[in-house]
Design an enzyme around this catalytic site. Structure first.
Site, PDB file in Angstrom:
ATOM      1  N   GLU A 274       3.076   7.746   0.810  1.00 22.33           N
ATOM      2  CA  GLU A 274       2.385   7.841  -0.493  1.00 22.33           C
ATOM      3  C   GLU A 274       1.799   9.238  -0.709  1.00 22.33           C
ATOM      4  O   GLU A 274       0.585   9.413  -0.902  1.00 22.33           O
ATOM      5  CB  GLU A 274       1.291   6.778  -0.594  1.00 22.33           C
ATOM      6  CG  GLU A 274       1.857   5.367  -0.597  1.00 22.33           C
ATOM      7  CD  GLU A 274       0.829   4.276  -0.838  1.00 22.33           C
ATOM      8  OE1 GLU A 274      -0.345   4.478  -0.509  1.00 22.33           O
ATOM      9  OE2 GLU A 274       1.200   3.199  -1.341  1.00 22.33           O
TER      10      GLU A 274
ATOM     11  N   GLU B 167       7.409  -0.773   0.470  1.00 22.61           N
ATOM     12  CA  GLU B 167       6.175  -1.577   0.500  1.00 22.61           C
ATOM     13  C   GLU B 167       6.091  -2.407  -0.766  1.00 22.61           C
ATOM     14  O   GLU B 167       6.282  -1.881  -1.864  1.00 22.61           O
ATOM     15  CB  GLU B 167       4.920  -0.703   0.548  1.00 22.61           C
ATOM     16  CG  GLU B 167       4.618  -0.091   1.877  1.00 22.61           C
ATOM     17  CD  GLU B 167       3.276   0.628   1.891  1.00 22.61           C
ATOM     18  OE1 GLU B 167       2.326   0.174   1.219  1.00 22.61           O
ATOM     19  OE2 GLU B 167       3.186   1.654   2.580  1.00 22.61           O
TER      20      GLU B 167
HETATM   21  C1  BG6 Z   1      -0.385   1.305   0.616  1.00 21.66           C
HETATM   22  C2  BG6 Z   1      -0.446   1.909   1.992  1.00 21.66           C
HETATM   23  O1  BG6 Z   1      -1.224   2.034  -0.221  1.00 21.66           O
HETATM   24  O2  BG6 Z   1      -0.861   0.021   0.425  1.00 21.66           O
HETATM   25  C3  BG6 Z   1      -0.653   0.932   3.129  1.00 21.66           C
HETATM   26  O3  BG6 Z   1       0.685   2.710   2.253  1.00 21.66           O
HETATM   27  C4  BG6 Z   1      -1.611  -0.137   2.684  1.00 21.66           C
HETATM   28  O4  BG6 Z   1      -1.072   1.646   4.253  1.00 21.66           O
HETATM   29  C5  BG6 Z   1      -1.007  -0.882   1.509  1.00 21.66           C
HETATM   30  O5  BG6 Z   1      -2.002  -1.004   3.690  1.00 21.66           O
HETATM   31  C6  BG6 Z   1      -1.818  -2.048   1.027  1.00 21.66           C
HETATM   32  O6  BG6 Z   1      -3.121  -1.644   0.781  1.00 21.66           O
HETATM   33  P1  BG6 Z   1      -4.374  -2.382   1.424  1.00 21.66           P
HETATM   34  O7  BG6 Z   1      -5.525  -1.584   1.038  1.00 21.66           O
HETATM   35  O8  BG6 Z   1      -4.374  -3.748   0.850  1.00 21.66           O
HETATM   36  O9  BG6 Z   1      -4.125  -2.402   2.889  1.00 21.66           O
END
Ligand code: BG6
Length: 467
Positions: A170, A362
């Site tokens: 990101e 993701e």
């Molecule tokens: C993304 C990141 O922003 O979102 C991850 O690359 C992160 O590292 C994921 O865990 C989900 O966000 P969160 O804050 O719910 O863990």
């Protein structure tokens, strides 16, 4: 359902959110070891016991058991990151830490044992702490040299074990979270825009250098950039809102644009001029930027709205980019608005713009899970809400494939429960596999299969037909 043959189905994690063992086998401290509350609370001087990431889900010691479970679901790919501070504990050493290298050798071997292809993020919000404290992170051009030394080392070491690489997780989040994303120690409110964009430039040069170095070491490497994607919709049809959307988009697209096109776009030059931002960019660096990526990868969790009339929009909660709430969408328990169609939209937008293969690395739903006893007498979670979320998003991926978009694969975020990046909680669970660990540090660390585990297994088995 039109998923391509050889579609890379799998799941994703990051070292700092699951490995734990924060000081084992010569590992140095990283910025996550002093942020017990994620991005929402204060930093600490030293690691403190309330920091869930120090133990994580103990993946460091239990990865064999976990990868076996991923294999049972039929994963074709497993995305994880290398913790930079396991390899170079301070980040600025010349010689690597052999014990750290050995750990990832074993981890990748374990994946290959089941025919799972590793997809490796080189820097996932886990800059060695020393580089933040001593050099102020990516503000400092010396970071380029440290990063090049690190990536050269791991590219050489794993050249026959890892094919897919991502340079920075990101990367666009550095504008919003300079410490987390860029290891920049100077507090955000003391940073000038020039400093911030200079840090961005250093990361671009480092990323393009990694592409160059990686391809020289193994021409078969596929090296991608990774951006936080977030479609922006106008809050109203007012043309001023549409222009506000365009400008917000530019600030995001800028990152993938440089990675794919190898040069700074005109709109950003205008932005720099109008905001008195003057960057130091050498001719040699301009040349380096021409080492463009093989594919574009991104995270997708939600869309946002934008409006030119700041009195109208209600600011949404959410992940790092913020944004105005969409009055038409539902949201997760953490206020992240749920928009499966936004994923099709984003896939089309990127593909129309770049004509490069895309990888969704993701996507997922963070939710509070409740353990119950399953029919077989084992603990489980009836996570129909997670199944619904993932199914709705995957159906939109299939639509995008029908639209002609080239999608390499899909890795759900946190395929096994892990510590949240934004709030450092464990109760925000994403996994197909439940990990018995709670935010007060209690729990056996046992793993239990959730209902979604069996659902995803079927999806993979049928290459999406069962959706
Ligand atoms: C993304 C990141 O922003 O979102 C991850 O690359 C992160 O590292 C994921 O865990 C989900 O966000 P969160 O804050 O719910 O863990």
């Amino acid at each position: 359902m039109g998923f391509p043959e050889n579609f890379l189905w799998g799941g994703a994690v990051a070292a700092n959110q699951c490995e734990g063992a924060y000081q084992e086998a010569g590992k140095g401290l990283c910025i996550q070891d002093v942020t017990p509350h994620g991005i929402v609370g204060p930093r600490t001087k030293e690691p403190t016991e309330d920091n869930m990431k120090l133990v994580g889900i103990d993946f460091y010691h239990r990865y064999k058991e976990d990868i076996k479970l991923f294999a049972e679901m039929g994963f074709k790919v497993f995305r994880t990151s290398i913790a930079w501070s396991r390899i170079f504990p301070n980040g600025d050493e010349e010689m690597p830490n052999e014990a750290g290298l050995k750990f990832y050798d074993d981890l990748f071997d374990e994946c290959h044992k089941y025919g799972i292809e590793p997809l490796v993020t080189l820097s996932h919000y886990e800059t060695p702490l020393h580089l933040a404290e001593e050099y102020d992170g990516w503000i400092n051009p010396k970071m380029i040299g440290f990063y090049k030394n690190y990536v050269t080392c791991v590219f050489r070491r794993y050249k026959d074990k890892v094919k897919y690489w991502l340079t920075f997780n990101e990367i666009n989040s550095i504008l919003h979270e300079p410490f987390l994303s860029g290891g920049i120690n100077t507090p955000k409110d003391k940073l000038s825009q020039t400093q911030l964009f200079q840090a961005v430039h250093h990361e671009f040069v480092a990323s393009a250098s990694a592409v160059k170095i990686g391809h020289a070491i193994n021409p078969d490497f596929k090296i991608g950039c990774m951006v936080l994607s977030m479609p922006v919709y106008p809050l109203t049809p007012n043309p001023d809102d549409v222009i506000a959307v365009m400008e917000k988009d530019h600030m995001n697209m800028f990152f993938a644009d440089v990675h794919v096109r190898g040069t700074y776009p005109g709109y950003v030059k205008r932005y720099f001029k109008e905001h008195d931002i003057e960057l130091m960019i050498t001719e040699e660096e301009r040349e380096i930027l021409k080492n463009t990526v093989d594919f574009v990868s991104f995270s997708y969790y939600m869309s946002i709205c934008e409006t030119a009339d700041k009195s109208l929009g209600v600011q949404g909660k959410g992940n790092l980019l913020g944004g105005v709430r969409n009055p038409l969408l539902k949201e997760s328990e953490w206020g992240w608005q749920i928009d499966p169609k936004g994923l099709r939209y984003v896939l089309n937008t990127f593909y129309d713009r770049y004509q490069k293969p895309l990888f969704i690395v993701e996507n997922g739903l963070g939710a509070v899970d409740k353990l119950v006893t399953g029919n077989d007498g084992n603990p489980t979670v009836e996570d129909d809400y997670r199944i619904e979320y993932l199914r709705d998003h995957l159906l939109q991926v299939a639509e995008a494939v029908e639209d002609g978009v080239e999608v390499m694969g899909y890795t759900t975020w946190g395929c096994i429960d892990l510590v949240s990046a934004s709030t450092a909680e464990l109760k925000k669970r994403y996994g197909f596999i439940y990990v018995d660990r709670n935010d007060d540090g209690t729990g056996t660390l046992e793993r239990y299969k959730k209902k979604s585990f069996y659902w995803y297994k079927k999806v993979i088995e049928t290459n999406g037909e069962s959706l």
